[in-house]
Design a protein around this motif. Structure first.
Motif, PDB file in Angstrom:
ATOM      1  N   SER A 134       4.390  14.096 -14.263  1.00  0.00           N
ATOM      2  CA  SER A 134       3.461  14.847 -15.120  1.00  0.00           C
ATOM      3  C   SER A 134       3.734  16.350 -15.086  1.00  0.00           C
ATOM      4  N   ILE A 135       4.658  16.792 -14.231  1.00  0.00           N
ATOM      5  CA  ILE A 135       4.998  18.218 -14.133  1.00  0.00           C
ATOM      6  C   ILE A 135       5.952  18.573 -15.269  1.00  0.00           C
ATOM      7  N   ASN A 136       5.591  19.577 -16.043  1.00  0.00           N
ATOM      8  CA  ASN A 136       6.403  19.945 -17.207  1.00  0.00           C
ATOM      9  C   ASN A 136       7.672  20.708 -16.849  1.00  0.00           C
ATOM     10  N   ASP A 137       7.594  21.596 -15.870  1.00  0.00           N
ATOM     11  CA  ASP A 137       8.741  22.420 -15.488  1.00  0.00           C
ATOM     12  C   ASP A 137       9.794  21.549 -14.798  1.00  0.00           C
ATOM     13  N   SER A 138      11.028  21.534 -15.327  1.00  0.00           N
ATOM     14  CA  SER A 138      12.067  20.642 -14.806  1.00  0.00           C
ATOM     15  C   SER A 138      12.408  20.937 -13.348  1.00  0.00           C
ATOM     16  N   MET A 139      12.434  22.216 -12.957  1.00  0.00           N
ATOM     17  CA  MET A 139      12.758  22.547 -11.577  1.00  0.00           C
ATOM     18  C   MET A 139      11.656  22.074 -10.637  1.00  0.00           C
ATOM     19  N   LEU A 140      10.410  22.303 -11.008  1.00  0.00           N
ATOM     20  CA  LEU A 140       9.297  21.863 -10.172  1.00  0.00           C
ATOM     21  C   LEU A 140       9.260  20.336 -10.078  1.00  0.00           C
ATOM     22  N   ARG A 141       9.626  19.659 -11.153  1.00  0.00           N
ATOM     23  CA  ARG A 141       9.658  18.192 -11.149  1.00  0.00           C
ATOM     24  C   ARG A 141      10.700  17.679 -10.159  1.00  0.00           C
ATOM     25  N   LEU A 142      11.903  18.279 -10.187  1.00  0.00           N
ATOM     26  CA  LEU A 142      12.958  17.866  -9.264  1.00  0.00           C
ATOM     27  C   LEU A 142      12.607  18.221  -7.818  1.00  0.00           C
ATOM     28  N   ILE A 143      12.045  19.411  -7.609  1.00  0.00           N
ATOM     29  CA  ILE A 143      11.656  19.813  -6.255  1.00  0.00           C
ATOM     30  C   ILE A 143      10.631  18.840  -5.695  1.00  0.00           C
ATOM     31  N   GLU A 144       9.661  18.458  -6.509  1.00  0.00           N
ATOM     32  CA  GLU A 144       8.637  17.522  -6.040  1.00  0.00           C
ATOM     33  C   GLU A 144       9.257  16.173  -5.687  1.00  0.00           C
ATOM     34  N   LEU A 145      10.181  15.701  -6.510  1.00  0.00           N
ATOM     35  CA  LEU A 145      10.872  14.441  -6.219  1.00  0.00           C
ATOM     36  C   LEU A 145      11.636  14.554  -4.904  1.00  0.00           C
ATOM     37  N   PHE A 146      12.382  15.628  -4.732  1.00  0.00           N
ATOM     38  CA  PHE A 146      13.166  15.821  -3.508  1.00  0.00           C
ATOM     39  C   PHE A 146      12.242  15.904  -2.286  1.00  0.00           C
ATOM     40  N   ARG A 147      11.125  16.608  -2.442  1.00  0.00           N
ATOM     41  CA  ARG A 147      10.163  16.755  -1.341  1.00  0.00           C
ATOM     42  C   ARG A 147       9.602  15.388  -0.927  1.00  0.00           C
ATOM     43  N   VAL A 148       9.234  14.573  -1.919  1.00  0.00           N
ATOM     44  CA  VAL A 148       8.673  13.248  -1.644  1.00  0.00           C
ATOM     45  C   VAL A 148       9.705  12.364  -0.943  1.00  0.00           C
ATOM     46  N   LEU A 149      10.932  12.376  -1.446  1.00  0.00           N
ATOM     47  CA  LEU A 149      11.993  11.565  -0.840  1.00  0.00           C
ATOM     48  C   LEU A 149      12.264  12.002   0.596  1.00  0.00           C
ATOM     49  N   ALA A 186       0.838  -1.199   0.000  1.00  0.00           N
ATOM     50  CA  ALA A 186       0.000   0.000   0.000  1.00  0.00           C
ATOM     51  C   ALA A 186       0.876   1.254   0.000  1.00  0.00           C
ATOM     52  N   GLU A 187       1.942   1.225   0.810  1.00  0.00           N
ATOM     53  CA  GLU A 187       2.862   2.363   0.854  1.00  0.00           C
ATOM     54  C   GLU A 187       3.579   2.536  -0.488  1.00  0.00           C
ATOM     55  N   LYS A 188       3.998   1.415  -1.085  1.00  0.00           N
ATOM     56  CA  LYS A 188       4.678   1.493  -2.389  1.00  0.00           C
ATOM     57  C   LYS A 188       3.751   2.044  -3.472  1.00  0.00           C
ATOM     58  N   VAL A 189       2.496   1.608  -3.461  1.00  0.00           N
ATOM     59  CA  VAL A 189       1.531   2.098  -4.452  1.00  0.00           C
ATOM     60  C   VAL A 189       1.303   3.595  -4.258  1.00  0.00           C
ATOM     61  N   TYR A 190       1.197   4.035  -3.011  1.00  0.00           N
ATOM     62  CA  TYR A 190       1.028   5.460  -2.732  1.00  0.00           C
ATOM     63  C   TYR A 190       2.168   6.261  -3.350  1.00  0.00           C
ATOM     64  N   TYR A 191       3.405   5.838  -3.082  1.00  0.00           N
ATOM     65  CA  TYR A 191       4.554   6.576  -3.610  1.00  0.00           C
ATOM     66  C   TYR A 191       4.669   6.443  -5.127  1.00  0.00           C
ATOM     67  N   ARG A 192       4.198   5.342  -5.678  1.00  0.00           N
ATOM     68  CA  ARG A 192       4.202   5.199  -7.138  1.00  0.00           C
ATOM     69  C   ARG A 192       3.293   6.246  -7.772  1.00  0.00           C
ATOM     70  N   TYR A 193       2.113   6.461  -7.179  1.00  0.00           N
ATOM     71  CA  TYR A 193       1.197   7.472  -7.704  1.00  0.00           C
ATOM     72  C   TYR A 193       1.749   8.883  -7.498  1.00  0.00           C
ATOM     73  N   VAL A 194       2.387   9.104  -6.357  1.00  0.00           N
ATOM     74  CA  VAL A 194       3.017  10.407  -6.117  1.00  0.00           C
ATOM     75  C   VAL A 194       4.089  10.660  -7.176  1.00  0.00           C
ATOM     76  N   MET A 195       4.863   9.625  -7.499  1.00  0.00           N
ATOM     77  CA  MET A 195       5.907   9.773  -8.516  1.00  0.00           C
ATOM     78  C   MET A 195       5.309   9.997  -9.900  1.00  0.00           C
ATOM     79  N   LEU A 196       4.208   9.324 -10.204  1.00  0.00           N
ATOM     80  CA  LEU A 196       3.550   9.554 -11.498  1.00  0.00           C
ATOM     81  C   LEU A 196       3.094  11.008 -11.605  1.00  0.00           C
ATOM     82  N   ASN A 197       2.577  11.548 -10.508  1.00  0.00           N
ATOM     83  CA  ASN A 197       2.196  12.952 -10.491  1.00  0.00           C
ATOM     84  C   ASN A 197       3.420  13.835 -10.719  1.00  0.00           C
ATOM     85  N   CYS A 198       4.525  13.474 -10.095  1.00  0.00           N
ATOM     86  CA  CYS A 198       5.775  14.217 -10.252  1.00  0.00           C
ATOM     87  C   CYS A 198       6.195  14.246 -11.724  1.00  0.00           C
TER      88      CYS A 198
END
Length: 198
Positions: free
Chosen positions: A129-144, A115-127
């Motif tokens: 889908s972000i077009n702006d490269s900086m926002l994409r990296l920030i979201e990844l860093f925030r999630v990690l 369940a935890e892995k699926v949650y983070y998989r969806y969070v990563m899919l959302n990440c």
């Protein structure tokens, strides 16, 4: 740790060692084992048509990977590769499946982990889908950072190289390098000895 060493050894586990970039199993191979990382990190990868690598998931010490394939016997749709020097528990698949079927506590533990892995998989899919490269990296860093329960500024060391960040985020390596430099200039990250801290 998903399952203790004691439980894994009681199921006939062996500990295998892998070198950096050594293949654990390959795309198209049938699942025969339960794998749990004892030390190191494992990446699940897919080779792209242009010769680059997509990283679909990463498992660190104490985590298992590709375990769900034991329950439907479909071939792996990706490779599993050691990211660094690894020690991995390998349990015969049939024994692991019997154990989970016959032990309600282990089944619940596996459900919660997935369940935890699926949650983070969806969070990563959302990440992704972000077009702006900086926002994409920030979201990844925030999630990690949230996953590892870090909250202080610059307290979390990103555990990936820039090449690996490129493979995870589907950004070109040059874009990752340029964006990380811009983030450092804007005091969004710190670079210490080449490592990124967020």
């Amino acid at each position: 740790m998903i399952f203790s060493e004691q439980i894994l050894f009681s199921l006939g586990a062996e500990i295998l060692q892998y070198e950096v970039n050594e293949l654990i199993f390959s795309d198209g191979q049938k699942p025969n084992y339960y794998y749990q990382v004892s030390m190191g990190a494992v990446k699940l990868t897919k080779d792209r048509e242009n010769g680059t690598e997509a990283i679909l998931g990463i498992s660190f010490s104490g985590e298992c990977f590709a375990e769900t394939f034991l329950f439907d016997n479909k071939a792996y749709p990706f490779n599993a590769v050691a990211m660094d020097l690894c020690e991995i528990f390998r349990v015969p698949g049939e024994r692991f499946v019997d154990f989970v079927k016959n032990t309600q506590e282990s089944l619940l533990k596996l459900y919660c982990y997935n369940a935890e892995k699926v949650y983070y998989r969806y969070v990563m899919l959302n990440c992704l889908s972000i077009n702006d490269s900086m926002l994409r990296l920030i979201e990844l860093f925030r999630v990690l950072k949230a996953y590892y329960s870090k909250s202080e500024p610059f307290s979390f060391q990103i555990p990936f190289t820039r090449q690996q960040l490129s493979s995870i985020t589907a950004l070109r390596l040059e874009t990752v390098i340029r964006t990380v430099k811009k983030m450092e200039k804007n005091k969004m990250v710190r670079i210490i000895n080449g490592k990124i801290f967020y």
